[in-house]
Design an enzyme around this catalytic site. Structure first.
Site, short mmCIF file in Angstrom:
data_model
loop_
_atom_site.label_atom_id
_atom_site.label_comp_id
_atom_site.label_asym_id
_atom_site.label_seq_id
_atom_site.Cartn_x
_atom_site.Cartn_y
_atom_site.Cartn_z
N ASP A 116 60.02 -28.36 13.31
CA ASP A 116 59.21 -29.46 13.85
C ASP A 116 59.11 -29.33 15.38
O ASP A 116 58.05 -29.49 15.96
CB ASP A 116 59.84 -30.83 13.51
CG ASP A 116 59.85 -31.06 12.00
OD1 ASP A 116 59.15 -30.33 11.28
OD2 ASP A 116 60.58 -31.98 11.55
N SER A 123 66.97 -25.15 11.11
CA SER A 123 66.81 -26.41 10.38
C SER A 123 65.35 -26.83 10.40
O SER A 123 64.54 -26.30 11.17
CB SER A 123 67.66 -27.49 11.04
OG SER A 123 67.09 -27.82 12.30
N LYS A 124 65.07 -27.81 9.56
CA LYS A 124 63.72 -28.37 9.51
C LYS A 124 63.34 -28.90 10.90
O LYS A 124 62.22 -28.76 11.34
CB LYS A 124 63.71 -29.50 8.48
CG LYS A 124 62.40 -30.22 8.35
CD LYS A 124 62.48 -31.29 7.31
CE LYS A 124 62.39 -32.70 7.87
NZ LYS A 124 61.24 -32.97 8.71
N ARG A 125 64.33 -29.48 11.57
CA ARG A 125 64.06 -30.03 12.91
C ARG A 125 63.64 -28.95 13.91
O ARG A 125 62.81 -29.19 14.77
CB ARG A 125 65.27 -30.82 13.43
CG ARG A 125 65.03 -32.33 13.30
CD ARG A 125 66.19 -33.14 13.79
NE ARG A 125 67.37 -32.87 12.97
CZ ARG A 125 68.54 -32.46 13.45
NH1 ARG A 125 68.71 -32.26 14.74
NH2 ARG A 125 69.56 -32.27 12.64
#
Ligand code: GLU
Length: 506
Positions: A270, A265-267
């Site tokens: 990050d 995921s994008k998370r």
């Protein structure tokens, strides 16, 4: 090629919903569609699936097209490129869908549901994991439970309603997925999806089937997360159009977190410090910036190559493929069923290899832009410099450090690295070196090295002791290619000026 498609022109579609930045999984979906279409001499269509107005995000559609442009994956038909099946934005096709929903109702394959949001909420509270399905539809307010007269009255009074598909209570739905082989679902596990919303907008499920039909799509490659929706789509195809012209489906494996534990995921990006989006994405509401592969310093060639390798290989061990080679060699039979783990180190390796492989002229402008952002103005030597330092660069941004000092001397040369061993003998050596170089008529790296070494011998010093000071003078730090090659590119005037400047700091 599978039977039934032999004489048909291949037409694939990428059908994104414009809800935000494009995750690398989305770009890989585009890529596999594109490669397949181009290999078959077919068309690649982009259709914007924006029927869910509540999820619409400003700028997301432009972002999708910017990504495609950056990657060199040009659509044959799209809202931007036009085409014979326009419009390609579902919101602009709204009037086309209702007749299909109505047809399904009249044939008993779909029904009106009048339940209000409050009534649905109440049912969700009452029944654990409530699904509007064969098990519950009999408890709800719909054209299956109400009398014909009641339904007619509700409709006459303009009572808001949705149209839901009426799934068989228990029926096996089978189809052959190009990656997974035969897939079977039982409709008892599936809910009666809404096809047409109260505002007359179709849902994704109805729109995707109607548009794939109308746009004569032959193959649909999409993410594995759409597999649970497949039975609904297959039944809609069967009820509305017969199955004959249904596209062949391929559900692409997920891209997994680096440790293989679940979908990337994008998370995760990050948290672990790597991009998951193609380009920088600025959330229009929160203004939060999500870094993209492009801005992180990836070349489109490397990004595309890396994506192709997430779930596919040609079996030969070859790792570097240009887009043209991918078109020639791609085969859906070699796409794995299992998820593909994302490995950022490997992604960087691809970039490093492409930096070495491509002519520097192809990324020169980009590097000049990165330098300019740091206040460094490149000159005509840029290509020569890039040739010399590219071995040392993994990301394009690495060129700022590796190439920047050629065009602007370091404001803070690392004197501390040489000060402890600095003495008058070394000082004298460099004063002599300035004199010798001043008189030089030849300025090739090899000439400069010979003169330097002769002088070292004359001063009875060791070359090893003087190379680091010379590097600090020219580069500013303990890095970079060979010092004589650097001096050759810098030219006489600049080389001498840098030596003099550092000498003046002692
Ligand atoms: N609109 C869907 C999405 O956002 C498309 C799924 C499909 O390709 O059928 O991914």
């Amino acid at each position: 090629m599978t039977e039934g498609t032999i004489n048909k022109k291949v037409r694939v579609r990428f059908a994104p919903s414009p809800t935000g930045g494009l995750h690398l999984g989305g770009v890989r979906t585009v890529l596999f569609n594109y490669l397949f279409a181009k290999q078959q001499g077919g068309d690649f269509i982009v259709r914007i699936e924006d029927t869910d107005q509540t999820r619409f995000v400003e700028g997301a559609e432009d972002y999708i097209f910017d990504t495609l442009k950056w990657c060199g994956l040009t659509p044959d038909e799209s809202p931007l490129h036009g085409g014979p099946f326009a419009p390609y934005r579902q919101s602009e096709r709204k009037p086309m869908y209702k007749e299909f929903a109505d047809k399904l109702v009249s044939e008993g394959k779909a029904y009106y549901a009048f339940d209000t949001a409050e009534e649905l909420d109440a049912k969700r509270k009452e029944i654990n994991n409530f699904q509007y399905s064969h098990a519950t539809r009999g408890l709800m307010k719909n054209s299956l439970t109400l009398s014909e007269a009641e339904v007619a009255e509700l409709l006459a009074n303009n009572t808001p309603y949705v149209i839901r598909i009426l799934l068989p209570d228990e029926e096996e739905v089978k189809f052959t997925d190009l990656i997974r082989g035969e897939v079977t679902f039982n409709t008892k596990e599936v809910d009666d999806k809404v096809l047409l919303k109260a505002d007359g907008m179709p849902t994704y499920h109805l729109a995707v089937v109607v548009d794939d039909y109308k746009m004569q799509i032959t193959h649909a490659f999409r993410g594995e997360e759409w597999l649970p929706s497949a039975p609904v789509h297959i039944l809609l195809w069967k009820y509305l159009f017969g199955l004959e012209n249904m596209p062949q489906w391929a559900h692409l494996p997920l891209i997994l977190k680096p440790d293989g534990n679940g979908k990337l995921s994008k998370r995760d990006g990050d948290r672990l410090g790597f991009p998951t989006f193609s380009l920088d994405w600025i959330d229009p509401k929160t203004k939060e910036v999500t870094i993209g592969f492009r801005e992180r310093g990836f070349l489109p060639e490397a990004f595309v190559n890396m994506l192709a390798a997430l779930g596919w290989n040609d079996g030969s061990g070859q790792e570097l493929f240009s887009l043209e080679e991918l078109i020639a060699k791609f085969s859906i039979d070699r796409v794995h069923k299992g998820g593909a783990k994302f490995d950022y180190e490997k992604a960087k390796w691809y970039n490093q290899e492409w930096i070495k492989k491509l002519p520097v002229a192809s990324y020169k402008e980009q590097v000049a832009g990165l330098l300019a952002k740091k206040g460094i103005v490149a000159n005509d030597n840029l290509e020569q410099v890039l040739e010399l330092v590219r071995e040392r660069c993994v990301l394009l941004n690495d060129f700022v450090e590796q190439a920047g000092f050629f065009f602007k001397p370091s404001a803070t040369p690392d004197i501390a690295a040489i000060q402890p061993k600095w003495d008058e003998k070394k000082n004298m050596f460099f004063i002599e070196l300035i004199r010798a170089y001043e008189l030089s008529t030849l300025w090739e790296a090899s000439d400069l090295e010979i003169e330097f070494k002769e002088l070292v011998a004359a001063h009875q010093l060791k070359p090893g002791e003087l190379m680091l000071p010379f590097r600090i003078m020219l580069v500013g730090g303990k890095f970079g290619p060979g010092v004589f090659e650097i001096a050759a590119i810098l030219g006489k005037e600049e080389t001498l000026s840098r030596i003099k400047h550092v000498l003046s700091l002692f």
